[in-house]
Design a protein around this motif. Sequence first.
Motif, PDB file in Angstrom:
ATOM      1  N   GLY A 298       3.547  19.483   1.525  1.00  0.00           N
ATOM      2  CA  GLY A 298       2.077  19.528   1.186  1.00  0.00           C
ATOM      3  C   GLY A 298       1.492  18.389   0.515  1.00  0.00           C
ATOM      4  O   GLY A 298       0.484  18.033   0.941  1.00  0.00           O
TER       5      GLY A 298
ATOM      6  N   VAL B  84       5.556  35.241   1.713  1.00  0.00           N
ATOM      7  CA  VAL B  84       5.029  33.951   1.313  1.00  0.00           C
ATOM      8  C   VAL B  84       4.801  33.246   2.601  1.00  0.00           C
ATOM      9  O   VAL B  84       3.732  32.637   3.107  1.00  0.00           O
TER      10      VAL B  84
ATOM     11  N   THR C 133      12.998  17.736  -0.113  1.00  0.00           N
ATOM     12  CA  THR C 133      11.884  18.366  -0.979  1.00  0.00           C
ATOM     13  C   THR C 133      12.783  19.342  -1.951  1.00  0.00           C
ATOM     14  O   THR C 133      14.009  19.859  -1.828  1.00  0.00           O
TER      15      THR C 133
ATOM     16  N   THR D  52       2.866  24.948   8.647  1.00  0.00           N
ATOM     17  CA  THR D  52       4.107  24.301   8.652  1.00  0.00           C
ATOM     18  C   THR D  52       5.145  25.465   8.950  1.00  0.00           C
ATOM     19  O   THR D  52       5.519  26.275   8.363  1.00  0.00           O
TER      20      THR D  52
ATOM     21  N   LEU E 214      12.402  22.450  -2.138  1.00  0.00           N
ATOM     22  CA  LEU E 214      11.808  23.712  -1.684  1.00  0.00           C
ATOM     23  C   LEU E 214      12.716  24.803  -2.322  1.00  0.00           C
ATOM     24  O   LEU E 214      13.969  24.710  -2.354  1.00  0.00           O
TER      25      LEU E 214
HETATM   26  N1  LIG Z   1      12.421  20.909   3.271  1.00  0.00           N
HETATM   27  C1  LIG Z   1      12.912  21.212   4.251  1.00  0.00           C
HETATM   28  O1  LIG Z   1      14.017  21.023   4.903  1.00  0.00           O
HETATM   29  C2  LIG Z   1      11.951  22.150   5.247  1.00  0.00           C
HETATM   30  C3  LIG Z   1      12.294  22.394   6.739  1.00  0.00           C
HETATM   31  C4  LIG Z   1      11.527  22.896   7.462  1.00  0.00           C
HETATM   32  C5  LIG Z   1      10.300  23.499   6.957  1.00  0.00           C
HETATM   33  N2  LIG Z   1      10.098  23.425   5.844  1.00  0.00           N
HETATM   34  C6  LIG Z   1       8.664  24.237   5.474  1.00  0.00           C
HETATM   35  O2  LIG Z   1       7.804  23.269   4.827  1.00  0.00           O
HETATM   36  C7  LIG Z   1       7.035  24.057   3.841  1.00  0.00           C
HETATM   37  C8  LIG Z   1       6.792  23.159   2.697  1.00  0.00           C
HETATM   38  O3  LIG Z   1       8.023  23.187   1.704  1.00  0.00           O
HETATM   39  P1  LIG Z   1       8.634  21.980   1.253  1.00  0.00           P
HETATM   40  O4  LIG Z   1       9.983  21.619   1.965  1.00  0.00           O
HETATM   41  O5  LIG Z   1       7.848  20.747   1.115  1.00  0.00           O
HETATM   42  O6  LIG Z   1       9.171  22.380  -0.204  1.00  0.00           O
HETATM   43  P2  LIG Z   1       8.226  22.396  -1.568  1.00  0.00           P
HETATM   44  O7  LIG Z   1       8.874  23.503  -2.533  1.00  0.00           O
HETATM   45  O8  LIG Z   1       7.986  21.224  -2.105  1.00  0.00           O
HETATM   46  O9  LIG Z   1       7.055  23.237  -1.038  1.00  0.00           O
HETATM   47  C9  LIG Z   1       6.541  24.407  -1.011  1.00  0.00           C
HETATM   48  C10 LIG Z   1       5.277  24.967  -1.775  1.00  0.00           C
HETATM   49  O10 LIG Z   1       5.037  26.232  -1.524  1.00  0.00           O
HETATM   50  C11 LIG Z   1       4.699  26.569  -2.825  1.00  0.00           C
HETATM   51  N3  LIG Z   1       4.751  27.977  -3.074  1.00  0.00           N
HETATM   52  C12 LIG Z   1       5.998  28.898  -3.036  1.00  0.00           C
HETATM   53  N4  LIG Z   1       5.709  30.053  -2.935  1.00  0.00           N
HETATM   54  C13 LIG Z   1       4.439  30.193  -3.202  1.00  0.00           C
HETATM   55  C14 LIG Z   1       3.471  31.362  -3.499  1.00  0.00           C
HETATM   56  N5  LIG Z   1       4.050  32.561  -3.631  1.00  0.00           N
HETATM   57  N6  LIG Z   1       2.043  31.028  -3.686  1.00  0.00           N
HETATM   58  C15 LIG Z   1       1.743  29.700  -3.617  1.00  0.00           C
HETATM   59  N7  LIG Z   1       2.457  28.475  -3.534  1.00  0.00           N
HETATM   60  C16 LIG Z   1       3.820  28.827  -3.243  1.00  0.00           C
HETATM   61  C17 LIG Z   1       5.582  25.957  -3.920  1.00  0.00           C
HETATM   62  O11 LIG Z   1       5.016  25.903  -5.200  1.00  0.00           O
HETATM   63  C18 LIG Z   1       5.657  24.543  -3.452  1.00  0.00           C
HETATM   64  O12 LIG Z   1       4.488  23.861  -3.749  1.00  0.00           O
HETATM   65  C19 LIG Z   1       7.609  25.398   3.795  1.00  0.00           C
HETATM   66  O13 LIG Z   1       6.829  26.129   4.570  1.00  0.00           O
HETATM   67  C20 LIG Z   1       8.902  25.183   4.280  1.00  0.00           C
HETATM   68  O14 LIG Z   1       9.584  26.523   4.773  1.00  0.00           O
HETATM   69  C21 LIG Z   1      10.788  22.798   4.919  1.00  0.00           C
END
Ligand SMILES: NC(=O)c1ccc[n+]([C@@H]2O[C@H](COP(=O)([O-])OP(=O)(O)OC[C@H]3O[C@@H](n4cnc5c(N)ncnc54)[C@H](O)[C@@H]3O)[C@@H](O)[C@H]2O)c1
Length: 270
Positions: free
Chosen positions: A19, A116, A191, A142, A193
């Motif tokens: 994000g 979520v 990340t 995403t 996550l």
């Molecule tokens: N990191 C990976 O390997 C990966 C792979 C595929 C998909 N994704 C997806 O990418 C997206 C972003 O995740 P990321 O990997 O950047 O991790 P991240 O933890 O940096 O980002 C996730 C964000 O969601 C926010 N969040 C979580 N629960 C929340 C809630 N209840 N209300 C408001 N905000 C909330 C967190 O505070 C965080 O800023 C997610 O949808 C994740 O499923 C990540």
Amino acid sequence: MSWLENHVALVTGANSGIGLAVVRRFFEEGARGIGVLIRSAAHVDALQKEFGDKIVITVGDVRSPDANQEAVAATVDKFGKLDTLVGNAGVWDHFAGLRKYEGDSLKSTFEEVFGVNVLGYLLAAHAAAPALRESHGSMIFTLSNASFYAGGGGPVYVASKHAGVGLVKQLAYELAPDIRVNAVAPGGTVTPLKGPQALGRENDRLSDIPGFADSVAQAMPLGFIAQPEDHTGHYVLLASRKNSSATTAAILQSDCGWEIRGRQSRKTQK
Ligand SMILES: NC(=O)c1ccc[n+]([C@@H]2O[C@H](COP(=O)([O-])OP(=O)(O)OC[C@H]3O[C@@H](n4cnc5c(N)ncnc54)[C@H](O)[C@@H]3O)[C@@H](O)[C@H]2O)c1
């Protein structure tokens, strides 16, 4: 002219990982203003310091209808319109397999992760649709390698990300011709996550799992694990009216080749 000149977006979960990288990239591509919906006030100062009055911050939980409505209203009030919603906030299940669950923890994990990853996207879409209909804008969600394949988490996370595919297709169907609805599906990415509170994993980060980065890199045909920035060009493309005006219900895979894992060994056998 940049691809997102004068663009206004709203990004959920924008304080870290993918994000935050999307927010930075949208500004590089000429965006005028971005609303962000973040869960904790602890990140307000850092975001304000980096982006100043080019962003408007709403602190709230993506599972709350009011928080989503407030974030859209704050964005439109400050910047006059909304061109793109990026639904991105997510929570992972730390590979929790069926046998790991005891008592009520499966039910509470399901409610939290689907709350979520699925309800959060639906509520953001519901809140943003009127403003996007007016601007003939777009939604980008995403998703994940876990939207298509097993092994990217446990059954709760994988099911939640598969549900995202249905969400994108149905919303694209319903909201055409006014709003395009697409998604980016990253694979393993470095990340912070986090896991679900229901499993006591709310402070455990994906990127801290020992050996995670190396094992992803070794398993992927492209031979590396992505950084958040590696995905951001797809969001720019899908947000750009000029460059993807004919694209809706598309999911761009940005996963270093999950689908073709194993081919390399066959190639080298001859
Ligand atoms: N990191 C990976 O390997 C990966 C792979 C595929 C998909 N994704 C997806 O990418 C997206 C972003 O995740 P990321 O990997 O950047 O991790 P991240 O933890 O940096 O980002 C996730 C964000 O969601 C926010 N969040 C979580 N629960 C929340 C809630 N209840 N209300 C408001 N905000 C909330 C967190 O505070 C965080 O800023 C997610 O949808 C994740 O499923 C990540």
